[in-house]
Design a protein around this motif. Sequence first.
Motif, PDB file in Angstrom:
ATOM      1  N   PRO A   1      53.481  57.611  58.520  1.00 35.02           N
ATOM      2  CA  PRO A   1      54.310  56.737  58.067  1.00 35.02           C
ATOM      3  C   PRO A   1      54.111  55.391  58.657  1.00 35.02           C
ATOM      4  N   LEU A   2      53.840  55.389  59.709  1.00 32.96           N
ATOM      5  CA  LEU A   2      53.614  53.979  60.489  1.00 32.96           C
ATOM      6  C   LEU A   2      52.548  53.112  59.790  1.00 32.96           C
ATOM      7  N   MET A   3      51.318  54.068  59.333  1.00 31.95           N
ATOM      8  CA  MET A   3      50.228  53.129  58.539  1.00 31.95           C
ATOM      9  C   MET A   3      50.949  52.504  57.296  1.00 31.95           C
ATOM     10  N   ARG A   4      51.626  53.080  56.558  1.00 32.61           N
ATOM     11  CA  ARG A   4      52.516  52.551  55.644  1.00 32.61           C
ATOM     12  C   ARG A   4      53.271  51.278  55.836  1.00 32.61           C
ATOM     13  N   GLN A   5      53.691  51.070  57.101  1.00 32.87           N
ATOM     14  CA  GLN A   5      54.493  50.028  57.419  1.00 32.87           C
ATOM     15  C   GLN A   5      53.771  48.801  57.908  1.00 32.87           C
ATOM     16  N   LEU A   6      52.473  49.122  58.161  1.00 36.74           N
ATOM     17  CA  LEU A   6      51.669  48.165  59.168  1.00 36.74           C
ATOM     18  C   LEU A   6      51.281  46.903  58.281  1.00 36.74           C
ATOM     19  N   ALA A   7      51.005  47.059  57.036  1.00 36.50           N
ATOM     20  CA  ALA A   7      50.624  45.981  56.200  1.00 36.50           C
ATOM     21  C   ALA A   7      50.852  46.307  54.794  1.00 36.50           C
ATOM     22  N   VAL A   8      50.256  45.636  53.757  1.00 36.51           N
ATOM     23  CA  VAL A   8      50.135  45.583  52.212  1.00 36.51           C
ATOM     24  C   VAL A   8      49.215  46.679  52.002  1.00 36.51           C
ATOM     25  N   ASN A   9      49.174  47.317  50.852  1.00 40.39           N
ATOM     26  CA  ASN A   9      48.283  48.321  50.500  1.00 40.39           C
ATOM     27  C   ASN A   9      46.804  47.753  50.366  1.00 40.39           C
ATOM     28  N   PRO A  10      45.748  48.309  50.690  1.00 42.12           N
ATOM     29  CA  PRO A  10      44.333  47.702  50.451  1.00 42.12           C
ATOM     30  C   PRO A  10      44.074  47.066  49.231  1.00 42.12           C
ATOM     31  N   GLU A  11      43.288  45.996  49.192  1.00 47.79           N
ATOM     32  CA  GLU A  11      43.184  45.261  47.955  1.00 47.79           C
ATOM     33  C   GLU A  11      41.499  45.270  47.833  1.00 47.79           C
ATOM     34  N   LEU A  12      41.283  45.256  46.485  1.00 46.30           N
ATOM     35  CA  LEU A  12      39.777  45.294  46.056  1.00 46.30           C
ATOM     36  C   LEU A  12      39.658  43.848  45.421  1.00 46.30           C
ATOM     37  N   THR A  13      38.686  43.047  45.800  1.00 51.79           N
ATOM     38  CA  THR A  13      38.386  41.740  45.259  1.00 51.79           C
ATOM     39  C   THR A  13      37.119  41.889  44.228  1.00 51.79           C
ATOM     40  N   LEU A  14      37.343  41.689  42.949  1.00 54.65           N
ATOM     41  CA  LEU A  14      35.975  41.679  42.237  1.00 54.65           C
ATOM     42  C   LEU A  14      35.737  40.325  41.931  1.00 54.65           C
ATOM     43  N   PHE A  15      34.689  39.868  42.491  1.00 57.21           N
ATOM     44  CA  PHE A  15      34.225  38.508  41.954  1.00 57.21           C
ATOM     45  C   PHE A  15      33.282  38.622  40.691  1.00 57.21           C
ATOM     46  N   LEU A  16      33.787  37.833  39.739  1.00 58.76           N
ATOM     47  CA  LEU A  16      33.023  38.128  38.384  1.00 58.76           C
ATOM     48  C   LEU A  16      31.864  37.248  38.327  1.00 58.76           C
ATOM     49  N   THR A  17      31.074  37.514  37.253  1.00 58.75           N
ATOM     50  CA  THR A  17      29.724  36.651  37.101  1.00 58.75           C
ATOM     51  C   THR A  17      29.923  35.492  36.619  1.00 58.75           C
ATOM     52  N   PRO A  18      29.515  34.440  37.164  1.00 58.81           N
ATOM     53  CA  PRO A  18      29.671  32.897  36.622  1.00 58.81           C
ATOM     54  C   PRO A  18      29.642  32.750  35.137  1.00 58.81           C
ATOM     55  N   GLY A  19      30.417  32.178  34.432  1.00 59.10           N
ATOM     56  CA  GLY A  19      30.468  31.841  33.118  1.00 59.10           C
ATOM     57  C   GLY A  19      30.899  33.258  32.161  1.00 59.10           C
ATOM     58  N   LEU A  20      31.591  34.253  32.617  1.00 59.01           N
ATOM     59  CA  LEU A  20      32.161  35.188  31.937  1.00 59.01           C
ATOM     60  C   LEU A  20      33.213  34.694  31.305  1.00 59.01           C
ATOM     61  N   ASP A  21      33.200  34.774  29.798  1.00 64.34           N
ATOM     62  CA  ASP A  21      34.350  34.352  29.215  1.00 64.34           C
ATOM     63  C   ASP A  21      35.596  35.108  29.398  1.00 64.34           C
ATOM     64  N   THR A  22      36.936  34.543  28.825  1.00 63.01           N
ATOM     65  CA  THR A  22      38.106  35.095  29.231  1.00 63.01           C
ATOM     66  C   THR A  22      38.230  36.242  28.441  1.00 63.01           C
ATOM     67  N   ALA A  23      37.920  36.453  27.256  1.00 67.21           N
ATOM     68  CA  ALA A  23      37.852  37.952  26.724  1.00 67.21           C
ATOM     69  C   ALA A  23      37.401  38.949  27.385  1.00 67.21           C
ATOM     70  N   ALA A  24      36.072  38.784  27.874  1.00 70.32           N
ATOM     71  CA  ALA A  24      35.502  39.685  28.907  1.00 70.32           C
ATOM     72  C   ALA A  24      36.007  39.999  30.128  1.00 70.32           C
ATOM     73  N   GLN A  25      36.769  39.039  30.669  1.00 69.80           N
ATOM     74  CA  GLN A  25      37.632  39.211  31.859  1.00 69.80           C
ATOM     75  C   GLN A  25      38.771  39.770  31.715  1.00 69.80           C
ATOM     76  N   GLN A  26      39.446  39.640  30.681  1.00 72.21           N
ATOM     77  CA  GLN A  26      40.733  40.352  30.279  1.00 72.21           C
ATOM     78  C   GLN A  26      40.257  42.025  29.806  1.00 72.21           C
ATOM     79  N   ALA A  27      39.121  42.123  29.227  1.00 69.93           N
ATOM     80  CA  ALA A  27      38.518  43.338  28.855  1.00 69.93           C
ATOM     81  C   ALA A  27      38.253  44.326  30.253  1.00 69.93           C
ATOM     82  N   LEU A  28      37.629  43.648  31.370  1.00 68.63           N
ATOM     83  CA  LEU A  28      37.434  44.303  32.537  1.00 68.63           C
ATOM     84  C   LEU A  28      38.802  44.687  33.089  1.00 68.63           C
ATOM     85  N   GLN A  29      39.694  43.785  33.195  1.00 69.41           N
ATOM     86  CA  GLN A  29      41.166  43.920  33.551  1.00 69.41           C
ATOM     87  C   GLN A  29      41.809  45.275  32.781  1.00 69.41           C
ATOM     88  N   ALA A  30      41.676  45.313  31.600  1.00 71.14           N
ATOM     89  CA  ALA A  30      42.152  46.405  30.819  1.00 71.14           C
ATOM     90  C   ALA A  30      41.347  47.603  31.162  1.00 71.14           C
TER      91      ALA A  30
END
Length: 302
Positions: free
Chosen positions: A52-81
């Motif tokens: 339980p202490l581990m759960r209090q120390l910080a926020v949950n782990p996060e993954l940051t996905l850097f998208l390919t330059p020039g990827l259009d908004t529709a493709a970004q939303q498709a990845l999110q979905a």
Amino acid sequence: MRRWLRHHRYALQVALRRLRGHGLSSLANILVIALMLVVPLLGAAALQSAQPLMRQLAVNPELTLFLTPGLDTAAQQALQARIRTEADEQVAQVRLIPAAQAMDELRADPAWAQAFDALPANPLPDTLVVTLKDTDAPTRIADTLMQAWQHWPGVDRIQLDSDWVRRLESLLALLRTGLTLLAGAVLIVVLATVFNTVRLQALTQREEIAVARLVGATEPFVRRPFLYVGALTGLAASLLAWLLAGLALIPLNRMLERFTHTYDLEWVLHLPPPADLLSAGALTVLLGAVAARLSVTRHTRF
């Protein structure tokens, strides 16, 4: 059945009489085993209370996905979905951060504002920030997701933003390994202590054993009291170890309270659940009986 019960009652009475007859030696052996048992009990308490202490120390782990330059908004939303659909059980939240928004947030910091003014264009990529759900093995889940997502079209690179979780899990794994080795050492101490105790008692009672054989006592009848001596020694040591571990947690929790209060955390050490304590106690009793059986087999054949 009555005869069997009568024999075991007699063996138990003889074992108790022998333990009382060697009171100081029996107490010393019980105390040695109990003190050895206290250490893994406190270690198990610390490991279980750390979850339980581990759960209090910080926020949950996060993954940051850097998208390919020039990827259009529709493709970004498709990845999110797609992330929400395929990893709904592991993912708590998925946020799309456009490059322009990220740059505006950095420009708001005076330390970065002049640096970005000198750049001809926005160098930041569009990103998807994926927050994982609270689990007992966040690193393993994060690694699995990273291996799957890094091959998706439109994903340029993936970064785990909470590497501290990996280090903390490695530390806990190291502590579990150390606790396992310590438990093995305790096992050897229990076997050696009970083995030596029963050996000395067998040598002391050699005349009594010889007379019993002359009047027709069988080997199981001769050995049975010694087995009870080993089992009772393990039982008494287990009960004493539980008491000592519980008493040791009182000052430890007081010190932890003062320490964690400065970090606005709550960490209290508790003994393992009753089922685990009973299992450990039963194992200690069994080890005592096994050690007595090994010793009495070698030292009652006079």
